[in-house]
Design an enzyme around this catalytic site. Sequence first.
Site, PDB file in Angstrom:
ATOM      1  CG  ASP A 104      32.431  32.395  36.096  1.00 45.97           C
ATOM      2  OD1 ASP A 104      33.638  32.417  35.773  1.00 45.97           O
ATOM      3  OD2 ASP A 104      31.501  32.484  35.272  1.00 45.97           O
ATOM      4  CG  HIS A 111      42.789  32.686  38.375  1.00 47.29           C
ATOM      5  ND1 HIS A 111      41.433  32.537  38.196  1.00 47.29           N
ATOM      6  CD2 HIS A 111      43.344  32.567  37.142  1.00 47.29           C
ATOM      7  CE1 HIS A 111      41.179  32.321  36.912  1.00 47.29           C
ATOM      8  NE2 HIS A 111      42.322  32.344  36.251  1.00 47.29           N
ATOM      9  CG  LEU A 166      32.619  24.386  55.970  1.00 46.41           C
ATOM     10  CD1 LEU A 166      32.054  25.804  56.007  1.00 46.41           C
ATOM     11  CD2 LEU A 166      33.589  24.289  54.822  1.00 46.41           C
TER      12      LEU A 166
HETATM   13  C1  IPE Z   1      33.078  27.336  35.617  1.00 46.56           C
HETATM   14  O1  IPE Z   1      33.501  28.548  35.166  1.00 46.56           O
HETATM   15  C2  IPE Z   1      34.239  26.539  36.142  1.00 46.56           C
HETATM   16  C3  IPE Z   1      34.819  27.033  37.369  1.00 46.56           C
HETATM   17  C4  IPE Z   1      34.400  28.032  38.091  1.00 46.56           C
HETATM   18  C5  IPE Z   1      35.975  26.298  37.813  1.00 46.56           C
HETATM   19  P1  IPE Z   1      33.939  28.774  33.646  1.00 46.56           P
HETATM   20  O2  IPE Z   1      34.251  30.220  33.514  1.00 46.56           O
HETATM   21  O3  IPE Z   1      35.012  27.840  33.273  1.00 46.56           O
HETATM   22  O4  IPE Z   1      32.620  28.371  32.855  1.00 46.56           O
HETATM   23  P2  IPE Z   1      32.057  28.910  31.471  1.00 46.56           P
HETATM   24  O5  IPE Z   1      33.160  28.738  30.480  1.00 46.56           O
HETATM   25  O6  IPE Z   1      31.695  30.339  31.669  1.00 46.56           O
HETATM   26  O7  IPE Z   1      30.859  28.058  31.204  1.00 46.56           O
HETATM   27  C1  IPE Z   2      36.636  31.398  37.485  1.00 43.23           C
HETATM   28  O1  IPE Z   2      36.978  32.622  36.939  1.00 43.23           O
HETATM   29  C2  IPE Z   2      37.839  30.629  37.934  1.00 43.23           C
HETATM   30  C3  IPE Z   2      38.138  29.440  37.124  1.00 43.23           C
HETATM   31  C4  IPE Z   2      37.459  29.001  36.121  1.00 43.23           C
HETATM   32  C5  IPE Z   2      39.322  28.705  37.501  1.00 43.23           C
HETATM   33  P1  IPE Z   2      37.210  32.777  35.388  1.00 43.23           P
HETATM   34  O2  IPE Z   2      38.652  32.575  35.084  1.00 43.23           O
HETATM   35  O3  IPE Z   2      36.288  31.907  34.617  1.00 43.23           O
HETATM   36  O4  IPE Z   2      36.842  34.310  35.176  1.00 43.23           O
HETATM   37  P2  IPE Z   2      35.998  34.930  33.986  1.00 43.23           P
HETATM   38  O5  IPE Z   2      34.725  34.168  33.884  1.00 43.23           O
HETATM   39  O6  IPE Z   2      36.830  34.801  32.768  1.00 43.23           O
HETATM   40  O7  IPE Z   2      35.798  36.361  34.399  1.00 43.23           O
HETATM   41 MG    MG Z   3      34.415  32.152  33.842  1.00 43.33          MG
END
Ligand code: IPE
Ligand code: IPE
Ligand code: MG
Length: 315
Positions: free
Chosen positions: A95, A112, A206
């Site tokens: 995240d 990303h 892995l």
């Molecule tokens: C969790 O992150 C999902 C992934 C890392 C793919 P999100 O950013 O989507 O989750 P929330 O919205 O903070 O709960």
């Molecule tokens: C996690 O990073 C990746 C995915 C959910 C695909 P985010 O896109 O949720 O990044 P933040 O949480 O908005 O910083």
């Molecule tokens: Mg996020």
Amino acid sequence: MKFYCNKVIGFTKKAVRLSIGGGYIKIAYYDYIGNIDIAGNWIFYGDNDGLVYGKNRRKSKKRATRLIRDRICTFNAKEAIMENSLPKHIAIIMDGNGRWAKKRFMPRSFGHRAGAQTLNKLLKEADKIGIEHITVYAFSTENWTRPKDEVNSLMNLLREYIDDYIKDNETSNIKIDSIGDLSRLDEDLRNKINTLKEISSCKKGLNLHIGLNYGGRDEIMRAVKKMYGELKSGNIKESDINEELFSSYLDTKGIPDPELIIRTSGEMRLSNFLPWQSTYSEIYISDKLWPDFNINELNKAIEHYKNRDRRFGGR
Ligand code: IPE
Ligand code: IPE
Ligand code: MG
């Protein structure tokens, strides 16, 4: 008296915890009377005085006595040391890509892309240190609610990621599969994923499990439906249903539960990630945004894990 143990469950600073029959006991290192035999089996000889269990010694001894009655305790010391030092399965909620990009005044897709590179580097390092399984949360069932642009860029990044893997396949040691419901993905992407699985299936390193359109509740619902189908067609009976059977309908069939779950970017929630499998996972929250995560951070999480006393509901 000798006693048998099926498995080393875990270690604390002072004791080793062994499973014996349906329960477990703790044996303090300084109390055991034992030997390592030629095959590397660590055999405990002892009577009940050789056992320490929790604070209430009297009650513990009673329970331990019941558990170990007339059994021989033997386990492989080498395996035990391995088991102590590393979790077999680490699950990661990657995240913070968006915030990482925002800090740099760049579009989220930039974050990303950086996140995908971080994952690649980390996998190589994790493979070197001997981690067996890594499950990553790449796209959740809830992530479809993001703007179309972002969803598209994530899917395109995945296409690129797979193409790169296929291109450099020879140099990789990583075996890849996925968890989650692929049926919602575009057909070309589903085909790519299947090719990826096939190509990497012979790898010996892995095991990477990528969560794609993964949601824990969705996984459980799909498992319930599959199980119900089997029940209706008479392939299983109601009395067959238990935790083990149910687990075999989940996407994670055959994968051990993660001992450690890491979430980056400081958020303290699981966001629908592995609800069934995480019941006894240790959770480590890193403040780093995912693109900044690296092997040092992974090692910190592992160190943290090693120092925790995993009690599994016991004392
Ligand atoms: C969790 O992150 C999902 C992934 C890392 C793919 P999100 O950013 O989507 O989750 P929330 O919205 O903070 O709960
Ligand atoms: C996690 O990073 C990746 C995915 C959910 C695909 P985010 O896109 O949720 O990044 P933040 O949480 O908005 O910083
Ligand atoms: Mg996020």
